[in-house]
Motif scaffolding. Sequence first.
Motif, PDB file in Angstrom:
ATOM      1  N   VAL A  68      -8.897   1.998  -6.707  1.00 45.15           N
ATOM      2  CA  VAL A  68      -9.792   1.541  -5.690  1.00 45.15           C
ATOM      3  C   VAL A  68     -10.309   2.999  -5.129  1.00 45.15           C
ATOM      4  CG1 VAL A  68     -10.014   0.325  -3.458  1.00 45.15           C
ATOM      5  CG2 VAL A  68      -8.484  -0.524  -5.119  1.00 45.15           C
ATOM      6  N   ASP A  69     -11.606   3.222  -5.360  1.00 44.57           N
ATOM      7  CA  ASP A  69     -12.111   4.285  -4.922  1.00 44.57           C
ATOM      8  C   ASP A  69     -11.400   5.700  -5.495  1.00 44.57           C
ATOM      9  OD1 ASP A  69     -14.215   2.949  -3.558  1.00 44.57           O
ATOM     10  OD2 ASP A  69     -13.205   3.068  -1.544  1.00 44.57           O
ATOM     11  N   GLY A  70     -10.940   5.453  -6.720  1.00 43.26           N
ATOM     12  CA  GLY A  70     -10.121   6.623  -7.572  1.00 43.26           C
ATOM     13  C   GLY A  70      -8.773   6.495  -7.016  1.00 43.26           C
ATOM     14  N   ALA A  71      -7.974   5.886  -5.958  1.00 46.09           N
ATOM     15  CA  ALA A  71      -6.717   5.881  -5.837  1.00 46.09           C
ATOM     16  C   ALA A  71      -6.006   4.559  -6.417  1.00 46.09           C
ATOM     17  CB  ALA A  71      -6.492   5.945  -4.227  1.00 46.09           C
ATOM     18  N   LEU A  72      -5.140   4.809  -7.150  1.00 50.26           N
ATOM     19  CA  LEU A  72      -4.058   3.907  -7.793  1.00 50.26           C
ATOM     20  C   LEU A  72      -3.627   2.781  -6.584  1.00 50.26           C
ATOM     21  CD1 LEU A  72      -2.181   5.484 -10.575  1.00 50.26           C
ATOM     22  CD2 LEU A  72      -3.963   3.834 -10.817  1.00 50.26           C
ATOM     23  N   THR A  73      -3.879   1.513  -6.667  1.00 45.65           N
ATOM     24  CA  THR A  73      -3.529   0.576  -5.887  1.00 45.65           C
ATOM     25  C   THR A  73      -2.583  -0.549  -6.826  1.00 45.65           C
ATOM     26  OG1 THR A  73      -5.221   1.086  -4.542  1.00 45.65           O
ATOM     27  CG2 THR A  73      -4.256  -0.916  -4.238  1.00 45.65           C
ATOM     28  N   VAL A  74      -1.685  -0.957  -6.282  1.00 37.79           N
ATOM     29  CA  VAL A  74      -0.819  -2.345  -6.636  1.00 37.79           C
ATOM     30  C   VAL A  74      -1.298  -3.487  -6.166  1.00 37.79           C
ATOM     31  CG1 VAL A  74       1.356  -2.974  -6.766  1.00 37.79           C
ATOM     32  CG2 VAL A  74       1.022  -0.601  -6.898  1.00 37.79           C
ATOM     33  N   ALA A  75      -1.596  -4.572  -7.071  1.00 33.90           N
ATOM     34  CA  ALA A  75      -1.934  -5.796  -6.777  1.00 33.90           C
ATOM     35  C   ALA A  75      -0.884  -6.588  -7.316  1.00 33.90           C
ATOM     36  CB  ALA A  75      -3.528  -6.149  -7.343  1.00 33.90           C
ATOM     37  N   VAL A  76      -0.261  -7.597  -6.252  1.00 30.38           N
ATOM     38  CA  VAL A  76       0.581  -8.653  -6.639  1.00 30.38           C
ATOM     39  C   VAL A  76      -0.047 -10.083  -6.607  1.00 30.38           C
ATOM     40  CG1 VAL A  76       3.016  -9.599  -6.168  1.00 30.38           C
ATOM     41  CG2 VAL A  76       2.205  -6.920  -5.996  1.00 30.38           C
ATOM     42  N   VAL A  77      -0.276 -10.561  -7.491  1.00 33.84           N
ATOM     43  CA  VAL A  77      -1.000 -11.920  -7.674  1.00 33.84           C
ATOM     44  C   VAL A  77      -0.296 -12.974  -8.491  1.00 33.84           C
ATOM     45  CG1 VAL A  77      -3.434 -11.032  -7.210  1.00 33.84           C
ATOM     46  CG2 VAL A  77      -2.613 -11.027  -9.584  1.00 33.84           C
ATOM     47  N   PRO A  78      -0.473 -14.352  -8.089  1.00 33.55           N
ATOM     48  CA  PRO A  78       0.230 -15.209  -9.390  1.00 33.55           C
ATOM     49  C   PRO A  78      -0.202 -15.127 -10.462  1.00 33.55           C
ATOM     50  CG  PRO A  78      -0.792 -16.242  -7.154  1.00 33.55           C
ATOM     51  CD  PRO A  78      -1.444 -15.180  -7.162  1.00 33.55           C
ATOM     52  N   VAL A  79       0.507 -15.560 -11.613  1.00 36.57           N
ATOM     53  CA  VAL A  79       0.248 -15.387 -12.701  1.00 36.57           C
ATOM     54  C   VAL A  79      -0.665 -16.454 -13.242  1.00 36.57           C
ATOM     55  CG1 VAL A  79       2.338 -14.207 -13.476  1.00 36.57           C
ATOM     56  CG2 VAL A  79       2.365 -16.568 -13.904  1.00 36.57           C
ATOM     57  N   SER A  80      -0.712 -17.490 -12.562  1.00 35.33           N
ATOM     58  CA  SER A  80      -1.673 -18.645 -12.785  1.00 35.33           C
ATOM     59  C   SER A  80      -3.275 -18.370 -12.502  1.00 35.33           C
ATOM     60  CB  SER A  80      -1.338 -19.838 -11.768  1.00 35.33           C
ATOM     61  OG  SER A  80      -1.421 -19.397 -10.445  1.00 35.33           O
ATOM     62  N   LEU A  88      -9.588  -6.936  -3.607  1.00 35.28           N
ATOM     63  CA  LEU A  88      -8.738  -5.914  -3.272  1.00 35.28           C
ATOM     64  C   LEU A  88      -9.316  -4.715  -2.723  1.00 35.28           C
ATOM     65  CD1 LEU A  88      -5.954  -4.818  -4.074  1.00 35.28           C
ATOM     66  CD2 LEU A  88      -6.788  -4.123  -6.419  1.00 35.28           C
ATOM     67  N   ALA A  89     -10.518  -4.341  -3.113  1.00 33.15           N
ATOM     68  CA  ALA A  89     -11.001  -3.114  -2.508  1.00 33.15           C
ATOM     69  C   ALA A  89     -11.378  -3.368  -1.029  1.00 33.15           C
ATOM     70  CB  ALA A  89     -12.454  -2.890  -3.201  1.00 33.15           C
ATOM     71  N   ALA A  90     -11.678  -4.517  -0.773  1.00 28.75           N
ATOM     72  CA  ALA A  90     -11.775  -4.745   0.924  1.00 28.75           C
ATOM     73  C   ALA A  90     -10.365  -4.924   1.622  1.00 28.75           C
ATOM     74  CB  ALA A  90     -12.625  -6.118   0.944  1.00 28.75           C
ATOM     75  N   ALA A  91      -9.348  -5.171   0.812  1.00 23.97           N
ATOM     76  CA  ALA A  91      -8.371  -5.453   1.721  1.00 23.97           C
ATOM     77  C   ALA A  91      -7.723  -3.914   1.926  1.00 23.97           C
ATOM     78  CB  ALA A  91      -7.118  -6.176   0.672  1.00 23.97           C
ATOM     79  N   VAL A  92      -8.098  -2.937   1.330  1.00 22.07           N
ATOM     80  CA  VAL A  92      -7.476  -1.507   1.460  1.00 22.07           C
ATOM     81  C   VAL A  92      -8.681  -0.682   2.087  1.00 22.07           C
ATOM     82  CG1 VAL A  92      -5.380  -1.719  -0.130  1.00 22.07           C
ATOM     83  CG2 VAL A  92      -7.945  -0.706  -0.877  1.00 22.07           C
ATOM     84  N   GLY A  93      -9.664  -1.278   2.718  1.00 22.12           N
ATOM     85  CA  GLY A  93     -10.678  -0.528   3.128  1.00 22.12           C
ATOM     86  C   GLY A  93     -11.815   0.115   2.129  1.00 22.12           C
ATOM     87  N   GLY A  94     -11.621  -0.079   0.880  1.00 24.96           N
ATOM     88  CA  GLY A  94     -12.187   0.546  -0.161  1.00 24.96           C
ATOM     89  C   GLY A  94     -13.608  -0.282  -0.417  1.00 24.96           C
ATOM     90  N   LYS A  95     -14.442   0.596  -1.373  1.00 29.39           N
ATOM     91  CA  LYS A  95     -15.500  -0.062  -1.711  1.00 29.39           C
ATOM     92  C   LYS A  95     -15.656  -0.423  -3.060  1.00 29.39           C
ATOM     93  CE  LYS A  95     -18.367   2.906   1.470  1.00 29.39           C
ATOM     94  NZ  LYS A  95     -19.429   3.908   1.589  1.00 29.39           N
TER      95      LYS A  95
END
Length: 171
Positions: A68-80, A88-95
């Motif tokens: 996200v904007d060049g920074a590694l970010t972990v996302a944890v989502v259902p496998v379904s 994801l970007a919005a959740a961490v204030g990224g573009k």
Amino acid sequence: MSKKSKKAQGAQSAAGGTPATVALTAAGVPFTVHAYTHDPAAASYGEEAAEALGVAPEQVFKTLLAEVDGALTVAVVPVSGSLDLKALAAAVGGKRAAMADPAAAERSTGYVRGGISPLGQRKRLRTVVDASAEGRATICVSAGRRGLEVELAPADLVALTGAVVAPIGRG
């Protein structure tokens, strides 16, 4: 859960556990380890885990790494479902967000693809857990290697990773 499950509330030692289970034990968080035989030909690590454990795919969460904007970010989502990169970007204030290079993900976390856990990573990264986890008593995430899942309360996962909870999953 299946008969292959192993109760591990505080039973994992530093010598026998993964960095994820060691971190859970050190934090005093209740958890259960579920082991299964990983099939290298499986099309999806997460769906394989859900099937092997006999649980709904919505209860098993995959750990994905994005930039996200060049920074590694972990996302944890259902496998379904899948990851919504814009959310994801919005959740961490990224573009802008894009999936991370698998080699960079492995180097940063210390885990191999298909066994990346949101817990016990080599370097602590920003983490976002999909909001669907909040409606469950427990969820399963990778315990740090293929064929090994850890079941824990979503609130404990959020607390231990310092995660933000946001609707980042699709489907």
